[in-house]
Design an enzyme around this catalytic site. Structure first.
Site, PDB file in Angstrom:
ATOM      1  N   ASP A  54      -8.831  -4.752  -5.582  1.00 51.13           N
ATOM      2  CA  ASP A  54      -8.309  -4.000  -4.442  1.00 51.13           C
ATOM      3  C   ASP A  54      -9.128  -2.718  -4.260  1.00 51.13           C
ATOM      4  OD1 ASP A  54      -6.743  -2.374  -2.666  1.00 51.13           O
ATOM      5  OD2 ASP A  54      -4.979  -3.554  -3.190  1.00 51.13           O
ATOM      6  N   HIS A  99      -7.086  -6.100  -0.269  1.00 51.63           N
ATOM      7  CA  HIS A  99      -5.993  -5.127  -0.287  1.00 51.63           C
ATOM      8  C   HIS A  99      -4.693  -5.833   0.081  1.00 51.63           C
ATOM      9  CE1 HIS A  99      -4.066  -1.310  -0.215  1.00 51.63           C
ATOM     10  NE2 HIS A  99      -3.895  -1.273   1.094  1.00 51.63           N
ATOM     11  N   SER A 104       0.838  -1.193   0.000  1.00 51.67           N
ATOM     12  CA  SER A 104       0.000   0.000   0.000  1.00 51.67           C
ATOM     13  C   SER A 104       0.884   1.257   0.000  1.00 51.67           C
ATOM     14  CB  SER A 104      -0.968  -0.038   1.184  1.00 51.67           C
ATOM     15  OG  SER A 104      -1.974   0.925   1.049  1.00 51.67           O
TER      16      SER A 104
END
Length: 518
Positions: A457, A485, A233
Protein backbone atom coordinates in the site's frame (compact mmCIF):
# COMPACT_ATOMS: atom_id res chain seq x y z
CA UNK A 1 -1.09 11.86 -3.60
CA UNK A 2 -0.60 15.41 -4.82
CA UNK A 3 3.02 16.47 -4.74
CA UNK A 4 2.30 19.40 -2.46
CA UNK A 5 0.37 17.18 -0.05
CA UNK A 6 2.85 14.37 0.31
CA UNK A 7 1.95 13.66 3.92
CA UNK A 8 -1.73 13.05 3.33
CA UNK A 9 -3.43 9.72 3.18
CA UNK A 10 -6.31 10.05 0.79
CA UNK A 11 -8.50 7.91 -1.36
CA UNK A 12 -8.92 10.62 -3.91
CA UNK A 13 -8.01 8.13 -6.62
CA UNK A 14 -10.61 5.65 -5.38
CA UNK A 15 -12.97 6.29 -8.27
CA UNK A 16 -10.19 5.38 -10.72
CA UNK A 17 -9.58 2.10 -8.93
CA UNK A 18 -13.30 1.36 -8.62
CA UNK A 19 -13.86 1.94 -12.31
CA UNK A 20 -11.42 -0.85 -13.11
CA UNK A 21 -12.03 -3.02 -10.08
CA UNK A 22 -13.87 -6.33 -10.12
CA UNK A 23 -14.10 -8.21 -6.86
CA UNK A 24 -13.69 -11.94 -7.35
CA UNK A 25 -15.22 -14.62 -5.18
CA UNK A 26 -13.88 -17.90 -3.94
CA UNK A 27 -12.24 -19.58 -1.03
CA UNK A 28 -9.39 -17.85 0.77
CA UNK A 29 -6.56 -19.54 2.61
CA UNK A 30 -7.40 -18.46 6.14
CA UNK A 31 -8.91 -19.82 9.30
CA UNK A 32 -11.54 -18.09 11.37
CA UNK A 33 -13.23 -18.38 14.69
CA UNK A 34 -16.88 -17.63 15.32
CA UNK A 35 -17.33 -14.68 17.61
CA UNK A 36 -19.64 -14.71 20.55
CA UNK A 37 -21.93 -11.78 21.19
CA UNK A 38 -20.61 -8.77 19.26
CA UNK A 39 -19.59 -6.91 22.38
CA UNK A 40 -20.87 -5.47 25.63
CA UNK A 41 -24.40 -4.12 25.75
CA UNK A 42 -24.66 -1.10 23.51
CA UNK A 43 -25.93 2.26 24.54
CA UNK A 44 -29.51 2.72 23.40
CA UNK A 45 -30.25 5.20 20.67
CA UNK A 46 -30.74 8.69 22.04
CA UNK A 47 -34.38 9.46 22.95
CA UNK A 48 -33.92 12.60 20.88
CA UNK A 49 -32.70 10.68 17.84
CA UNK A 50 -33.95 12.19 14.62
CA UNK A 51 -35.33 10.29 11.72
CA UNK A 52 -34.02 10.62 8.18
CA UNK A 53 -36.51 11.48 5.46
CA UNK A 54 -35.36 9.30 2.57
CA UNK A 55 -36.22 10.13 -1.01
CA UNK A 56 -34.87 9.96 -4.56
CA UNK A 57 -31.26 10.98 -5.23
CA UNK A 58 -31.31 14.06 -7.45
CA UNK A 59 -27.75 15.44 -7.46
CA UNK A 60 -25.37 12.50 -7.85
CA UNK A 61 -22.46 12.88 -10.23
CA UNK A 62 -19.61 10.87 -11.65
CA UNK A 63 -16.08 12.26 -12.16
CA UNK A 64 -17.06 12.99 -15.77
CA UNK A 65 -19.79 15.29 -14.47
CA UNK A 66 -22.56 13.03 -15.77
CA UNK A 67 -25.45 11.95 -13.54
CA UNK A 68 -25.73 8.19 -13.01
CA UNK A 69 -28.94 6.36 -13.73
CA UNK A 70 -31.31 6.10 -10.75
CA UNK A 71 -31.56 2.67 -9.10
CA UNK A 72 -34.65 1.30 -7.33
CA UNK A 73 -32.82 0.44 -4.09
CA UNK A 74 -31.07 3.82 -3.92
CA UNK A 75 -32.26 6.59 -1.60
CA UNK A 76 -30.84 9.89 -0.37
CA UNK A 77 -31.58 11.81 2.80
CA UNK A 78 -30.53 14.58 5.19
CA UNK A 79 -29.76 14.71 8.90
CA UNK A 80 -29.14 17.81 11.01
CA UNK A 81 -26.36 17.79 13.60
CA UNK A 82 -24.91 20.58 15.78
CA UNK A 83 -22.26 22.77 14.18
CA UNK A 84 -20.62 23.02 17.62
CA UNK A 85 -21.27 20.11 19.99
CA UNK A 86 -20.49 22.44 22.91
CA UNK A 87 -23.63 24.32 21.83
CA UNK A 88 -26.03 21.50 20.89
CA UNK A 89 -28.98 23.85 20.57
CA UNK A 90 -27.11 26.38 18.45
CA UNK A 91 -26.44 26.43 14.73
CA UNK A 92 -26.60 23.15 12.84
CA UNK A 93 -25.05 21.43 9.83
CA UNK A 94 -27.08 19.30 7.44
CA UNK A 95 -25.42 16.00 6.57
CA UNK A 96 -26.15 14.38 3.21
CA UNK A 97 -26.60 10.58 3.17
CA UNK A 98 -27.16 7.84 0.63
CA UNK A 99 -28.58 4.35 1.18
CA UNK A 100 -28.94 1.14 -0.83
CA UNK A 101 -31.62 -1.03 0.74
CA UNK A 102 -30.73 -4.65 1.55
CA UNK A 103 -31.50 -7.06 -1.28
CA UNK A 104 -32.73 -9.77 1.12
CA UNK A 105 -34.78 -7.85 3.72
CA UNK A 106 -35.86 -11.05 5.46
CA UNK A 107 -32.23 -11.70 6.44
CA UNK A 108 -31.24 -8.08 6.97
CA UNK A 109 -28.56 -7.53 9.65
CA UNK A 110 -28.83 -3.74 9.77
CA UNK A 111 -27.04 -0.81 8.19
CA UNK A 112 -23.37 -0.87 7.13
CA UNK A 113 -21.95 2.65 7.15
CA UNK A 114 -18.97 3.48 4.89
CA UNK A 115 -16.31 6.16 4.87
CA UNK A 116 -14.09 5.86 1.79
CA UNK A 117 -11.33 8.16 2.92
CA UNK A 118 -9.77 11.46 2.15
CA UNK A 119 -10.32 13.12 4.49
CA UNK A 120 -12.72 14.88 2.21
CA UNK A 121 -14.01 12.24 -0.20
CA UNK A 122 -17.76 12.34 -0.85
CA UNK A 123 -19.31 9.21 0.57
CA UNK A 124 -22.52 9.92 -1.32
CA UNK A 125 -20.89 10.03 -4.75
CA UNK A 126 -18.41 7.22 -4.01
CA UNK A 127 -21.02 4.74 -2.80
CA UNK A 128 -23.13 5.59 -5.85
CA UNK A 129 -20.15 4.53 -7.99
CA UNK A 130 -19.05 1.61 -5.80
CA UNK A 131 -22.26 -0.04 -4.61
CA UNK A 132 -21.90 -3.04 -6.94
CA UNK A 133 -18.40 -3.76 -5.55
CA UNK A 134 -20.13 -4.45 -2.22
CA UNK A 135 -23.05 -6.44 -3.66
CA UNK A 136 -22.43 -9.46 -1.41
CA UNK A 137 -22.71 -7.26 1.68
CA UNK A 138 -25.71 -5.42 0.23
CA UNK A 139 -27.72 -8.63 0.26
CA UNK A 140 -28.05 -8.44 4.06
CA UNK A 141 -27.10 -4.84 4.87
CA UNK A 142 -28.46 -1.49 3.91
CA UNK A 143 -25.32 0.14 2.52
CA UNK A 144 -25.09 3.69 3.86
CA UNK A 145 -22.58 6.47 3.34
CA UNK A 146 -22.51 10.21 3.85
CA UNK A 147 -20.64 13.39 3.09
CA UNK A 148 -18.92 14.22 6.39
CA UNK A 149 -19.25 17.76 7.72
CA UNK A 150 -17.19 20.08 5.55
CA UNK A 151 -17.48 17.81 2.50
CA UNK A 152 -19.57 18.47 -0.63
CA UNK A 153 -23.29 18.55 0.23
CA UNK A 154 -22.64 18.68 3.99
CA UNK A 155 -21.62 22.34 4.11
CA UNK A 156 -18.56 21.56 2.01
CA UNK A 157 -15.49 23.73 2.62
CA UNK A 158 -14.88 25.97 -0.38
CA UNK A 159 -11.74 27.97 -1.08
CA UNK A 160 -13.02 30.53 -3.56
CA UNK A 161 -13.38 29.46 -7.20
CA UNK A 162 -11.67 27.45 -9.90
CA UNK A 163 -8.91 29.99 -10.57
CA UNK A 164 -7.53 29.71 -7.03
CA UNK A 165 -7.86 25.92 -7.09
CA UNK A 166 -6.17 25.62 -10.50
CA UNK A 167 -3.23 27.66 -9.30
CA UNK A 168 -2.92 25.72 -6.05
CA UNK A 169 -3.17 22.22 -7.52
CA UNK A 170 -0.79 22.91 -10.41
CA UNK A 171 2.12 24.52 -8.54
CA UNK A 172 5.51 22.85 -8.81
CA UNK A 173 6.90 21.35 -5.61
CA UNK A 174 9.17 21.09 -3.81
CA UNK A 175 10.79 24.45 -4.45
CA UNK A 176 14.34 24.27 -5.82
CA UNK A 177 15.46 27.79 -4.92
CA UNK A 178 14.42 30.90 -3.01
CA UNK A 179 12.39 32.25 -5.93
CA UNK A 180 10.34 29.05 -6.29
CA UNK A 181 9.90 28.86 -2.52
CA UNK A 182 8.50 32.37 -2.43
CA UNK A 183 6.08 31.46 -5.22
CA UNK A 184 4.84 28.27 -3.54
CA UNK A 185 4.52 30.00 -0.17
CA UNK A 186 2.51 32.81 -1.74
CA UNK A 187 0.24 30.37 -3.60
CA UNK A 188 -0.37 28.34 -0.43
CA UNK A 189 -1.21 31.48 1.56
CA UNK A 190 -3.55 32.67 -1.20
CA UNK A 191 -5.35 29.32 -1.06
CA UNK A 192 -5.61 29.37 2.75
CA UNK A 193 -6.88 32.95 2.76
CA UNK A 194 -9.55 31.95 0.24
CA UNK A 195 -10.64 29.06 2.48
CA UNK A 196 -11.04 31.40 5.42
CA UNK A 197 -12.90 33.99 3.36
CA UNK A 198 -15.37 31.48 1.91
CA UNK A 199 -15.81 28.97 4.78
CA UNK A 200 -14.35 30.63 7.88
CA UNK A 201 -17.28 29.93 10.21
CA UNK A 202 -17.14 26.21 9.47
CA UNK A 203 -13.37 25.64 9.65
CA UNK A 204 -13.02 25.21 13.46
CA UNK A 205 -15.68 22.48 13.50
CA UNK A 206 -14.77 20.05 10.68
CA UNK A 207 -12.37 17.68 12.47
CA UNK A 208 -12.56 13.93 12.91
CA UNK A 209 -13.79 14.07 16.51
CA UNK A 210 -16.91 15.95 15.45
CA UNK A 211 -17.36 13.63 12.44
CA UNK A 212 -17.32 10.66 14.84
CA UNK A 213 -20.02 12.33 16.94
CA UNK A 214 -21.99 12.83 13.75
CA UNK A 215 -21.68 9.11 12.98
CA UNK A 216 -23.28 8.26 16.29
CA UNK A 217 -26.17 10.56 15.41
CA UNK A 218 -26.42 8.71 12.08
CA UNK A 219 -26.43 5.35 13.90
CA UNK A 220 -29.26 6.49 16.13
CA UNK A 221 -31.25 7.95 13.23
CA UNK A 222 -30.90 4.66 11.34
CA UNK A 223 -32.38 2.90 14.37
CA UNK A 224 -29.34 0.69 14.98
CA UNK A 225 -28.25 -0.17 18.52
CA UNK A 226 -24.69 -0.63 17.25
CA UNK A 227 -22.79 0.86 14.35
CA UNK A 228 -21.62 -1.62 11.71
CA UNK A 229 -18.87 0.15 9.81
CA UNK A 230 -16.46 -0.21 6.88
CA UNK A 231 -13.71 2.43 6.82
CA UNK A 232 -11.02 2.74 4.14
CA UNK A 233 -7.84 4.85 4.45
CA UNK A 234 -8.78 7.99 6.44
CA UNK A 235 -12.02 6.15 7.16
CA UNK A 236 -9.96 3.92 9.46
CA UNK A 237 -8.99 6.92 11.60
CA UNK A 238 -12.61 8.07 11.70
CA UNK A 239 -13.65 4.56 12.73
CA UNK A 240 -10.92 4.34 15.37
CA UNK A 241 -11.92 7.69 16.86
CA UNK A 242 -15.56 6.60 16.88
CA UNK A 243 -14.64 3.37 18.67
CA UNK A 244 -12.66 5.39 21.20
CA UNK A 245 -15.58 7.72 21.91
CA UNK A 246 -18.37 5.12 21.72
CA UNK A 247 -16.82 1.68 22.38
CA UNK A 248 -20.09 0.16 23.56
CA UNK A 249 -21.79 1.18 20.31
CA UNK A 250 -19.28 -0.64 18.11
CA UNK A 251 -20.78 -3.45 16.04
CA UNK A 252 -18.90 -5.22 13.27
CA UNK A 253 -16.05 -2.92 12.26
CA UNK A 254 -13.61 -3.33 9.35
CA UNK A 255 -10.75 -0.84 8.99
CA UNK A 256 -9.02 -1.35 5.62
CA UNK A 257 -5.77 0.46 4.60
CA UNK A 258 -5.25 1.84 8.12
CA UNK A 259 -3.60 5.03 9.26
CA UNK A 260 -1.63 5.42 12.45
CA UNK A 261 -3.36 8.49 13.96
CA UNK A 262 -0.58 9.02 16.49
CA UNK A 263 2.15 9.97 14.00
CA UNK A 264 3.50 13.50 13.66
CA UNK A 265 3.33 15.39 10.39
CA UNK A 266 7.00 14.64 9.83
CA UNK A 267 6.61 10.93 10.57
CA UNK A 268 3.62 10.74 8.23
CA UNK A 269 5.53 12.44 5.42
CA UNK A 270 8.51 10.12 5.82
CA UNK A 271 6.50 6.89 5.95
CA UNK A 272 4.30 7.84 3.01
CA UNK A 273 7.26 8.98 0.92
CA UNK A 274 8.76 5.53 1.44
CA UNK A 275 5.41 3.92 0.59
CA UNK A 276 4.97 5.77 -2.69
CA UNK A 277 8.59 5.23 -3.70
CA UNK A 278 8.20 1.50 -3.04
CA UNK A 279 5.02 1.41 -5.14
CA UNK A 280 6.70 3.38 -7.93
CA UNK A 281 9.59 0.91 -8.03
CA UNK A 282 7.10 -1.95 -8.18
CA UNK A 283 5.38 -0.19 -11.11
CA UNK A 284 8.72 0.16 -12.93
CA UNK A 285 9.58 -3.53 -12.40
CA UNK A 286 6.19 -4.55 -13.72
CA UNK A 287 6.39 -2.18 -16.68
CA UNK A 288 9.67 -3.58 -18.06
CA UNK A 289 8.89 -7.22 -17.30
CA UNK A 290 7.97 -8.00 -20.93
CA UNK A 291 10.55 -6.80 -23.50
CA UNK A 292 9.30 -3.99 -25.69
CA UNK A 293 6.06 -3.51 -23.76
CA UNK A 294 7.00 -0.55 -21.51
CA UNK A 295 6.34 2.83 -23.12
CA UNK A 296 8.72 4.74 -20.86
CA UNK A 297 11.92 2.67 -21.19
CA UNK A 298 13.57 -0.64 -21.95
CA UNK A 299 14.71 -1.27 -18.36
CA UNK A 300 14.10 0.22 -14.93
CA UNK A 301 17.03 2.63 -14.99
CA UNK A 302 16.15 3.99 -18.42
CA UNK A 303 12.46 4.30 -17.52
CA UNK A 304 13.24 6.08 -14.26
CA UNK A 305 15.62 8.51 -15.98
CA UNK A 306 13.03 9.27 -18.66
CA UNK A 307 10.39 10.10 -16.06
CA UNK A 308 12.84 12.25 -14.07
CA UNK A 309 13.76 14.13 -17.25
CA UNK A 310 10.09 14.67 -18.10
CA UNK A 311 9.35 16.14 -14.68
CA UNK A 312 12.43 18.35 -14.84
CA UNK A 313 11.45 19.62 -18.30
CA UNK A 314 7.89 20.35 -17.14
CA UNK A 315 9.17 22.83 -14.57
CA UNK A 316 10.33 25.19 -17.29
CA UNK A 317 8.26 23.99 -20.23
CA UNK A 318 4.76 22.75 -19.27
CA UNK A 319 2.85 20.81 -21.95
CA UNK A 320 -0.21 22.62 -23.37
CA UNK A 321 -3.45 20.67 -22.87
CA UNK A 322 -6.26 22.67 -24.43
CA UNK A 323 -6.26 26.05 -22.69
CA UNK A 324 -4.37 24.61 -19.70
CA UNK A 325 -0.81 23.44 -19.05
CA UNK A 326 0.46 20.16 -17.62
CA UNK A 327 2.93 21.29 -14.98
CA UNK A 328 5.47 19.28 -13.02
CA UNK A 329 3.07 19.46 -10.08
CA UNK A 330 0.14 18.03 -12.04
CA UNK A 331 2.29 15.29 -13.59
CA UNK A 332 3.53 14.32 -10.12
CA UNK A 333 -0.06 14.14 -8.93
CA UNK A 334 -0.94 11.90 -11.89
CA UNK A 335 1.91 9.51 -11.05
CA UNK A 336 0.91 9.26 -7.41
CA UNK A 337 -2.78 8.82 -8.27
CA UNK A 338 -2.07 5.91 -10.61
CA UNK A 339 -0.01 4.12 -7.96
CA UNK A 340 -3.07 3.61 -5.75
CA UNK A 341 -4.02 0.50 -7.72
CA UNK A 342 -2.20 -1.98 -9.97
CA UNK A 343 -5.22 -1.66 -12.25
CA UNK A 344 -4.16 1.87 -13.21
CA UNK A 345 -0.47 1.09 -13.81
CA UNK A 346 -1.05 0.55 -17.57
CA UNK A 347 -2.69 3.99 -17.75
CA UNK A 348 0.34 5.49 -16.04
CA UNK A 349 2.74 3.88 -18.50
CA UNK A 350 0.60 5.06 -21.41
CA UNK A 351 0.25 8.61 -20.08
CA UNK A 352 3.93 8.99 -19.29
CA UNK A 353 4.88 7.51 -22.66
CA UNK A 354 2.66 9.97 -24.50
CA UNK A 355 4.11 12.89 -22.57
CA UNK A 356 7.73 11.78 -23.07
CA UNK A 357 7.53 10.81 -26.73
CA UNK A 358 4.83 13.09 -28.12
CA UNK A 359 4.48 15.91 -25.58
CA UNK A 360 0.87 14.83 -25.22
CA UNK A 361 -0.24 15.49 -21.66
CA UNK A 362 -3.94 14.68 -21.94
CA UNK A 363 -3.93 11.36 -20.10
CA UNK A 364 -1.70 12.59 -17.27
CA UNK A 365 -3.91 15.66 -16.94
CA UNK A 366 -6.99 13.44 -16.73
CA UNK A 367 -5.40 11.34 -13.96
CA UNK A 368 -4.46 14.47 -12.03
CA UNK A 369 -7.90 16.04 -12.49
CA UNK A 370 -9.63 12.91 -11.27
CA UNK A 371 -7.43 12.88 -8.17
CA UNK A 372 -7.85 16.60 -7.50
CA UNK A 373 -11.62 16.53 -7.95
CA UNK A 374 -11.56 18.82 -10.99
CA UNK A 375 -14.64 18.20 -13.10
CA UNK A 376 -15.12 18.44 -16.84
CA UNK A 377 -16.62 21.95 -16.55
CA UNK A 378 -13.61 23.24 -14.62
CA UNK A 379 -15.31 23.32 -11.25
CA UNK A 380 -13.87 21.42 -8.30
CA UNK A 381 -15.44 19.14 -5.77
CA UNK A 382 -14.57 20.11 -2.20
CA UNK A 383 -11.99 17.30 -1.91
CA UNK A 384 -8.84 19.43 -2.14
CA UNK A 385 -10.29 22.05 0.23
CA UNK A 386 -11.98 19.70 2.72
CA UNK A 387 -8.78 17.68 2.86
CA UNK A 388 -6.52 20.29 4.50
CA UNK A 389 -9.41 21.72 6.52
CA UNK A 390 -9.97 18.40 8.30
CA UNK A 391 -6.31 17.37 8.42
CA UNK A 392 -5.10 20.62 9.98
CA UNK A 393 -7.86 20.74 12.60
CA UNK A 394 -6.83 17.20 13.61
CA UNK A 395 -3.35 18.29 14.72
CA UNK A 396 -1.96 20.99 16.98
CA UNK A 397 1.26 21.06 14.94
CA UNK A 398 2.07 24.29 13.13
CA UNK A 399 5.63 23.78 11.86
CA UNK A 400 7.86 26.77 11.19
CA UNK A 401 10.09 27.22 8.14
CA UNK A 402 13.06 25.46 9.71
CA UNK A 403 10.91 22.43 10.57
CA UNK A 404 9.42 22.34 7.06
CA UNK A 405 12.87 22.48 5.52
CA UNK A 406 14.01 19.59 7.74
CA UNK A 407 11.02 17.49 6.61
CA UNK A 408 11.77 18.26 2.97
CA UNK A 409 15.43 17.35 3.39
CA UNK A 410 14.65 14.01 5.04
CA UNK A 411 11.97 12.96 2.56
CA UNK A 412 13.88 14.06 -0.54
CA UNK A 413 16.72 11.78 0.49
CA UNK A 414 14.21 8.92 0.45
CA UNK A 415 12.62 9.92 -2.86
CA UNK A 416 13.34 12.94 -5.08
CA UNK A 417 10.04 12.17 -6.81
CA UNK A 418 7.72 12.03 -3.78
CA UNK A 419 9.66 13.93 -1.10
CA UNK A 420 8.39 17.22 0.29
CA UNK A 421 7.09 18.97 3.39
CA UNK A 422 3.78 17.09 3.31
CA UNK A 423 0.74 18.45 5.10
CA UNK A 424 3.02 20.61 7.22
CA UNK A 425 3.25 23.15 4.39
CA UNK A 426 -0.43 24.06 4.49
CA UNK A 427 -0.99 23.41 8.22
CA UNK A 428 1.84 25.84 9.02
CA UNK A 429 -0.33 28.73 7.77
CA UNK A 430 -3.80 27.29 8.43
CA UNK A 431 -6.05 30.04 9.85
CA UNK A 432 -7.64 28.14 12.77
CA UNK A 433 -5.95 26.15 15.54
CA UNK A 434 -6.12 22.39 15.81
CA UNK A 435 -5.79 19.88 18.64
CA UNK A 436 -4.57 16.32 19.05
CA UNK A 437 -7.76 14.64 20.29
CA UNK A 438 -8.14 12.72 17.01
CA UNK A 439 -4.68 11.19 17.58
CA UNK A 440 -5.79 9.37 20.74
CA UNK A 441 -7.12 5.86 20.10
CA UNK A 442 -8.23 3.29 22.69
CA UNK A 443 -11.34 1.23 21.98
CA UNK A 444 -11.17 -0.86 25.16
CA UNK A 445 -14.53 -2.49 25.78
CA UNK A 446 -15.58 -2.57 22.14
CA UNK A 447 -16.41 -5.57 19.99
CA UNK A 448 -13.51 -6.97 17.89
CA UNK A 449 -12.32 -4.59 15.18
CA UNK A 450 -10.78 -6.15 12.06
CA UNK A 451 -7.79 -4.17 10.71
CA UNK A 452 -6.55 -5.06 7.20
CA UNK A 453 -3.14 -3.80 6.07
CA UNK A 454 -1.58 -4.25 2.63
CA UNK A 455 2.15 -4.83 2.29
CA UNK A 456 2.27 -2.88 -1.00
CA UNK A 457 0.00 0.00 0.00
CA UNK A 458 1.61 3.32 -1.03
CA UNK A 459 -0.62 5.77 0.84
CA UNK A 460 -1.08 3.92 4.14
CA UNK A 461 2.02 1.74 4.38
CA UNK A 462 1.77 -1.61 6.11
CA UNK A 463 3.71 -0.57 9.22
CA UNK A 464 0.71 1.49 10.30
CA UNK A 465 -1.60 -1.54 10.41
CA UNK A 466 -0.07 -3.30 13.46
CA UNK A 467 0.35 0.06 15.19
CA UNK A 468 -3.33 0.93 14.86
CA UNK A 469 -4.26 -2.62 15.88
CA UNK A 470 -2.26 -2.26 19.10
CA UNK A 471 -3.68 1.18 19.88
CA UNK A 472 -7.26 -0.05 19.53
CA UNK A 473 -6.71 -2.78 22.15
CA UNK A 474 -9.57 -4.72 20.53
CA UNK A 475 -8.08 -4.89 17.03
CA UNK A 476 -7.43 -8.10 15.05
CA UNK A 477 -4.82 -7.73 12.31
CA UNK A 478 -5.17 -9.26 8.83
CA UNK A 479 -2.23 -8.92 6.43
CA UNK A 480 -2.80 -8.64 2.68
CA UNK A 481 0.33 -9.44 0.68
CA UNK A 482 -0.38 -7.39 -2.39
CA UNK A 483 -0.19 -4.01 -4.10
CA UNK A 484 -2.55 -1.08 -4.02
CA UNK A 485 -4.48 1.10 -1.63
CA UNK A 486 -7.33 -0.79 -0.01
CA UNK A 487 -7.23 -4.58 0.24
CA UNK A 488 -10.93 -5.24 -0.32
CA UNK A 489 -10.88 -3.15 -3.50
CA UNK A 490 -8.01 -5.26 -4.86
CA UNK A 491 -10.45 -8.06 -5.63
CA UNK A 492 -8.35 -10.61 -3.71
CA UNK A 493 -10.61 -13.60 -2.96
CA UNK A 494 -9.04 -14.27 0.42
CA UNK A 495 -9.51 -10.69 1.65
CA UNK A 496 -13.08 -10.70 0.40
CA UNK A 497 -13.85 -13.98 2.19
CA UNK A 498 -12.30 -12.87 5.48
CA UNK A 499 -14.15 -9.56 5.37
CA UNK A 500 -17.50 -10.97 4.28
CA UNK A 501 -17.34 -13.83 6.79
CA UNK A 502 -16.86 -11.31 9.57
CA UNK A 503 -19.43 -8.73 8.47
CA UNK A 504 -22.07 -11.28 7.45
CA UNK A 505 -21.42 -14.12 9.87
CA UNK A 506 -19.53 -12.62 12.80
CA UNK A 507 -16.46 -14.83 12.19
CA UNK A 508 -13.50 -12.96 13.65
CA UNK A 509 -10.25 -13.81 11.80
CA UNK A 510 -7.54 -15.62 13.71
CA UNK A 511 -4.69 -13.41 14.89
CA UNK A 512 -1.96 -13.50 12.26
CA UNK A 513 -4.26 -14.25 9.33
CA UNK A 514 -2.47 -13.55 6.05
CA UNK A 515 -4.03 -13.31 2.60
CA UNK A 516 -1.92 -14.03 -0.50
CA UNK A 517 -2.85 -12.37 -3.75
CA UNK A 518 -5.20 -14.38 -5.95
Amino acid sequence: MPVKLKGAAAVAALSTALAACSVSSGEGGTTARVSGPPGPPAASPSPAAQTIAWGPCTDLRRPSGQSPRAEPAQQCGKLRVPLDYAKPDGESVELALIRYRAGDPGRRIGSLVFNFGGPGASGVDTLAQASKVFATLNARYDLVSFDPRGVERSSGVRCDGSAVMDKYTSMNTPARDATERAETDATTKEFVTACMRTSGKLLPHVGTVNAARDMDRIRAALGDARLHYFGISYGTQLGAVYATQFPRNVGRFVLDAPLDPSVTLEQRAIVQTRGFQKAYEAFLRDCVREPGQCEIGSDRDVANKNVDQLLDDLRSSPIPVGDRRLTQGLAGTAIAAALYSELTWPLLDQGLGQAIKQRDGRLLMALADNYNGRQADGRYTTLMSSFPAISCVDTAERPDRAQLTAIEDRTLKISPLFGGAGMGAVCSVWPVPGDNEAKRVDASGSAPIVVIGGTGDPATPYEWAPKLTDQLKTGVLVTYKGEGHGAYLSGDACVKKVTDDYLLGGKVPETGTTCPTS
